[in-house]
Design an enzyme around this catalytic site. Structure first.
Site, PDB file in Angstrom:
ATOM      1  N   LYS A 115      -7.326   1.129  -3.266  1.00  0.00           N
ATOM      2  CA  LYS A 115      -6.963   0.650  -1.935  1.00  0.00           C
ATOM      3  C   LYS A 115      -7.069   1.791  -0.915  1.00  0.00           C
ATOM      4  O   LYS A 115      -7.615   1.628   0.176  1.00  0.00           O
ATOM      5  CB  LYS A 115      -5.538   0.081  -1.946  1.00  0.00           C
ATOM      6  CG  LYS A 115      -4.962  -0.254  -0.568  1.00  0.00           C
ATOM      7  CD  LYS A 115      -5.688  -1.422   0.104  1.00  0.00           C
ATOM      8  CE  LYS A 115      -5.295  -1.567   1.568  1.00  0.00           C
ATOM      9  NZ  LYS A 115      -4.205  -2.467   1.838  1.00  0.00           N
ATOM     10  N   THR A 134       0.872  -1.188   0.000  1.00  0.00           N
ATOM     11  CA  THR A 134       0.000   0.000   0.000  1.00  0.00           C
ATOM     12  C   THR A 134       0.900   1.225   0.000  1.00  0.00           C
ATOM     13  O   THR A 134       1.503   1.568   1.020  1.00  0.00           O
ATOM     14  CB  THR A 134      -0.894   0.005   1.247  1.00  0.00           C
ATOM     15  OG1 THR A 134      -1.780  -1.110   1.181  1.00  0.00           O
ATOM     16  CG2 THR A 134      -1.733   1.281   1.317  1.00  0.00           C
ATOM     17  N   LYS A 169      -1.271   6.726   8.420  1.00  0.00           N
ATOM     18  CA  LYS A 169      -0.448   6.713   7.200  1.00  0.00           C
ATOM     19  C   LYS A 169      -1.342   6.635   5.956  1.00  0.00           C
ATOM     20  O   LYS A 169      -1.165   7.396   4.993  1.00  0.00           O
ATOM     21  CB  LYS A 169       0.492   5.492   7.237  1.00  0.00           C
ATOM     22  CG  LYS A 169       1.431   5.383   6.052  1.00  0.00           C
ATOM     23  CD  LYS A 169       2.096   4.003   5.975  1.00  0.00           C
ATOM     24  CE  LYS A 169       1.131   2.932   5.486  1.00  0.00           C
ATOM     25  NZ  LYS A 169       1.578   2.095   4.369  1.00  0.00           N
TER      26      LYS A 169
END
Lengths: 289, 289, 289, 289
Positions: A168, A92, A237
């Site tokens: 995502k 990711t 994040k």
């Protein structure tokens, strides 16, 4: 297939086990070599350099973040890789880095596929991940057998790799928003003497079925944020990455800004390693409770 | 049972039909008498004043908002009602008014139950509403047969009536947040060339199953906001009530503030009568699309 | 003094003129050499490389952003610079880059001073800038004569260079917040039929004197956003930097997030080159006006 | 002039003293009669009912909020007042109530002027208030001598009384936003080791002169929030009123929502009676400091 695999964290390690079980040959590399050792017993070949993993039919990478990926994937590595190699990056990462990598691979005659996954380590261990893939269709066709070994479903959503990363990030943005909203709802409800668990019973049996509301809702109802399923620090994040991806197209995500601020609050209070359901605690704290 | 029913809007009318079907006697009153007429054929007795509905075993009310309720339920009406009468108020109203009504009924020896419902008119017509009830347990016991006629499940969540209103508002706050987040995600995704429908396929088959993400998500993906399932104007009303309920306990709901601002944007652009999935359009507009 | 000066944009060029007037020797370098030519007539020596500017008693830099600075200041340049040289960086850059530069200079025995300025080109031309300096005190002492040539006041606020950058970003955050608030107030007032100019008369003669409220307020009152005193695009850049500086210390700036979203709205609507008072237009647009 | 004055709180009491000094006759009424007694020595005539104050040339009211005003000004009072009487309402109230009062007065042949003031009790004592008046011009002309006794400047901004209330709320919204932004800036600065007082020195000597930044800034720099100049609780009240005034014209004030949430945080932590500069503490608390 004969593949390389880079990154043997919690997710990567269980994925490799499933790939081996499906009969593929896997050369593994990890920054900390001890993590690789434990996979040798399962049949993995340990290699000493990323370059040795960048060979065979394809190479998969599953690293923690942009920085970890930048450390491993440098221009020399791409330069030395065999023409036509398929690199499937399941990490990711930011949309910006994904674009940059897509370009760098194409320049050197390499195929680049982005294939981030949905699901936590337990789902990965069961081989039930949801895979979101984007990139050249033929490349995805070729690695599909590996996807089948680790996931229950592969969604192909575009020819530009970074599109899988956008999706995502959008999924994790949805998750983060749902958890923040649950947290705020909890503060509203308990402040009026209504039990959070009653609320969860009502919504998960009607409008909001599914594991997100049940799982994170329960942690909030019980004010129990450890062990973490998804750490606040990592949630932060990903929300940052969603905001950055939106910023490049001059798009505001006001909800993401709210969640980001609450996650910063959590981290500032030493709750970064707790589950990001700790957003419930952040909301309660603001209300003096 | 022998009950009165006040308020024959879209929801009230179909609820009365189901109550009649279950064999109860229903005296109906509505501000606009023509709405009552159509129920006469189904067996309802039309009465000329709210006071005539405030009689029998219990009286149910299903009105649009605080103002509509204040117009009908005045102190004279409560004064004249038979001691021990159960008033079941199913309207979505403010927590403040719910508290006030609970007090006013108790003072006059009347039972007051708050029982807002989850579900739109089509769900109501099918007798499948989810009912959230709070108030004196014996009173709820007595009216349970009526609840069974209109809903598939009654959740009892407390002895203070206003707690049911808080929960209803919390549910609608969750809904509004989910739709706003879907809208923002859509702007992020389409701005990067990812199809919103692909995103919906992924999330509704994994982390976000259920009708909310499918239904409102589809409207956003298709940019089709009419006919409205839940009007933006009414969504705004409920988000305001959630903020007000939180304000009285010195609690911030930052997510609700964001949704409120976006719904104001919708109303300012003449989209108040559209479905509140129009939040997707608001987000796109801010991004210049 | 004998100084180098790198970066001859709108601000840099007028600063160099004032430094020359004060009798100093200035070797200038700019990426586009034609900008340097016009300063030759004023007495500047044009040099062909940044390295030639990195010599003498001190070198000043005034570049657009992090990227521009990274392009010019590389490790080779620092390696080749004479030991003890003072580099005064007046650019508005990120706190992260300031820290990195402070470290890189120290490693090579160079002095690094951060000295961002407050004031637009007209103020710079008049030699009336406000200078916010941080870094080694002796280094600042040595370059003070140059500061005196361009500014009316130098504030020394710390020994860590990045502290000056934090302060500059905090000032611009205050500015951006004031303008956004003026814009929202304008939408509130005009929506109720109150003239914005009346409001400005009241506040600038009472609680909010000073050029910010007068200047940006007037642009909002007159809905005239060109020519830009401070471009929306650049305002957005600085708000992003303030958010980033806060993020590194786990601090939320909710007001900055709101302003950022409004500035993104402006940029998305092609208003990035207008004055950032265009925030008034963004607010009005959201209100359907 | 011969006037009545209703409401002898901190502000009202000192205003009456100044009006008496200017030679006018003042009949005073207050809910708690002891407050009126202290004004008798200064020459005020104490009356026993609001109706006795509603007589003479004009009546002034200075009450705490909507509720206090609604308690005193009922329809009977207006019914009994002499035709043509001028009511000057100086209270900070909602725009909705101002509209309602304007209508109710007009219906009964009374003149209604809204004239909220800017300035705290010390400014009021010095007769230096800023008065923002709206309503019928001739009525304002007639009471101007009284305004001159209490203020240094009267701004006339419209013929609809509520416009003065909108402006007052917009001013307080500006104040609240400035203080919240100062608080957030303080958290950013001190987190990076920069002294807040240094920051205040820089901005109050350049872009942000004036008492707001100096006064509230100092309280934040010194983390000293008592005695309160303007209580957080009252600041919250006014921000709510600004949001409500914007809501009626379908206008979002995102900055006001942020400030509201921070003020709720303050109140939830028992800081409602502190100065609203305590927003600095709220921001620091969120950052874990």
């Amino acid at each position: 297939m004969d593949i390389g695999f880079i990154g043997l964290g919690e997710m990567g390690a269980v994925m490799v086990v499933n790939i081996l079980k499906a009969g593929h040959t896997v050369r593994v590399w990890n920054r900390s070599p001890e993590r690789a050792q434990t996979l040798a017993a399962a049949g993995a070949q340990i290699v000493a350099t990323p370059a040795e993993a960048f060979a065979g039919d394809a190479v998969f990478s599953m690293l923690a973040d942009d920085a970890a990926l930048r450390d491993v994937i440098d221009s020399q590595l791409l330069e030395d890789a065999p023409r036509g190699l398929i690199h499937v990056n399941m990490s990711t990462i930011s949309v910006a880095l994904a674009e940059l990598l897509a370009h760098a691979h194409a320049q050197r005659g390499l195929n680049y596929v982005a294939a981030p996954v949905l699901g936590r380590p337990d789902v990965a261990a069961a081989g039930k991940l949801t895979i979101v893939a984007a990139g050249p269709a033929e490349a995805i066709d070729l690695v599909q057998p590996v996807f089948d070994a680790i996931g229950q479903k592969t969604w192909r959503i575009g020819s530009l790799p970074q599109q899988a990363n956008v999706m995502k990030l959008a999924v994790n943005f949805m998750l983060a928003s749902a958890v923040e909203t649950l947290g705020e709802a909890s503060t509203l409800l308990t402040g009026h003497g209504v039990a959070m668990q009653d609320f969860l019973d009502v919504i998960t049996n009607s409008v909001f079925p599914g594991p997100v509301y049940q799982g994170y809702g329960k942690m909030i109802a019980e004010q129990r944020y450890e062990p973490a399923l998804f750490k606040a620090r990592l949630g932060l994040k990903d929300v940052r990455l969603a905001l950055a991806a939106a910023d490049t197209i001059s798009t505001a995500l006001p909800i993401a800004s709210v969640v980001r601020d609450s996650l910063l609050d959590a981290v500032a209070h030493g709750e970064g390693e707790m589950d990001f359901a700790v957003l419930g605690q952040v909301s309660a704290r603001r209300a003096g409770r």
